[in-house]
Design a protein around this motif. Structure first.
Motif, short mmCIF file in Angstrom:
data_model
loop_
_atom_site.label_atom_id
_atom_site.label_comp_id
_atom_site.label_asym_id
_atom_site.label_seq_id
_atom_site.Cartn_x
_atom_site.Cartn_y
_atom_site.Cartn_z
N LYS A 1 7.12 3.90 0.94
CA LYS A 1 5.84 4.54 1.25
C LYS A 1 5.22 5.14 -0.01
O LYS A 1 4.00 5.13 -0.18
CB LYS A 1 6.03 5.64 2.30
N GLU B 1 3.64 2.36 -1.90
CA GLU B 1 2.40 1.99 -1.20
C GLU B 1 1.29 2.98 -1.52
O GLU B 1 0.14 2.60 -1.73
CB GLU B 1 2.64 1.97 0.32
N LYS B 2 1.62 4.27 -1.55
CA LYS B 2 0.65 5.31 -1.86
C LYS B 2 0.13 5.13 -3.29
O LYS B 2 -1.07 5.27 -3.54
CB LYS B 2 1.29 6.68 -1.69
N GLU C 1 -2.34 2.37 -3.33
CA GLU C 1 -3.58 2.86 -2.71
C GLU C 1 -4.40 3.68 -3.71
O GLU C 1 -5.61 3.50 -3.83
CB GLU C 1 -3.17 3.75 -1.53
N ASN D 1 -5.90 1.37 -6.35
CA ASN D 1 -6.96 0.52 -5.81
C ASN D 1 -8.21 1.27 -5.40
O ASN D 1 -9.28 0.69 -5.30
CB ASN D 1 -6.44 -0.29 -4.61
N ASN D 2 -8.10 2.58 -5.19
CA ASN D 2 -9.26 3.39 -4.80
C ASN D 2 -9.83 4.14 -5.99
O ASN D 2 -10.22 5.29 -5.87
CB ASN D 2 -8.87 4.38 -3.69
#
Length: 104
Positions: free
Chosen positions: A92, A95-96, A99, A102-103
């Protein structure tokens, strides 16, 4: 994606190395390159090179204590969590990190 990180727990023994191993394995499983420096009772191991830091898309600090050389990451995207998070939820956390990158 390239990720660098530092692992350091309060005692500087078990959780430091467990966090390092779990993060590297989770990153590899997700198809990313990751290098994790440990800062523990025996000092700094697997020290990150300036090139690794420069090329990194994000920095993960799995730390419970103040670390040396934190200024090396100035200007980088940084996620800081307790070592327990890296130990219990490394997938996780990766994954964070994706994120956050990508943001932009």
């Amino acid at each position: 994606m390239k990720i660098v990180g530092v692992a350091a727990c309060t005692v500087g023994i078990a959780h430091t190395y467990i966090a390092q191993e779990k993060l590297v394995n989770a990153a590899k499983k997700a198809g990313y390159e990751m290098h994790v420096e440990t800062q523990g009772t025996i000092g700094v191991e697997n020290a990150l090179t300036s090139e690794q830091i420069q090329e990194a898309d994000i920095v993960i600090l799995a730390i419970d204590v103040k670390i040396s050389g934190r200024e090396r990451f100035d200007g980088k995207k940084v996620i800081q969590v307790p070592t327990e998070v890296a130990v219990k939820s490394p997938n996780k956390l990766i994954e964070k990190a994706v994120e956050v990158v990508n943001n932009q």
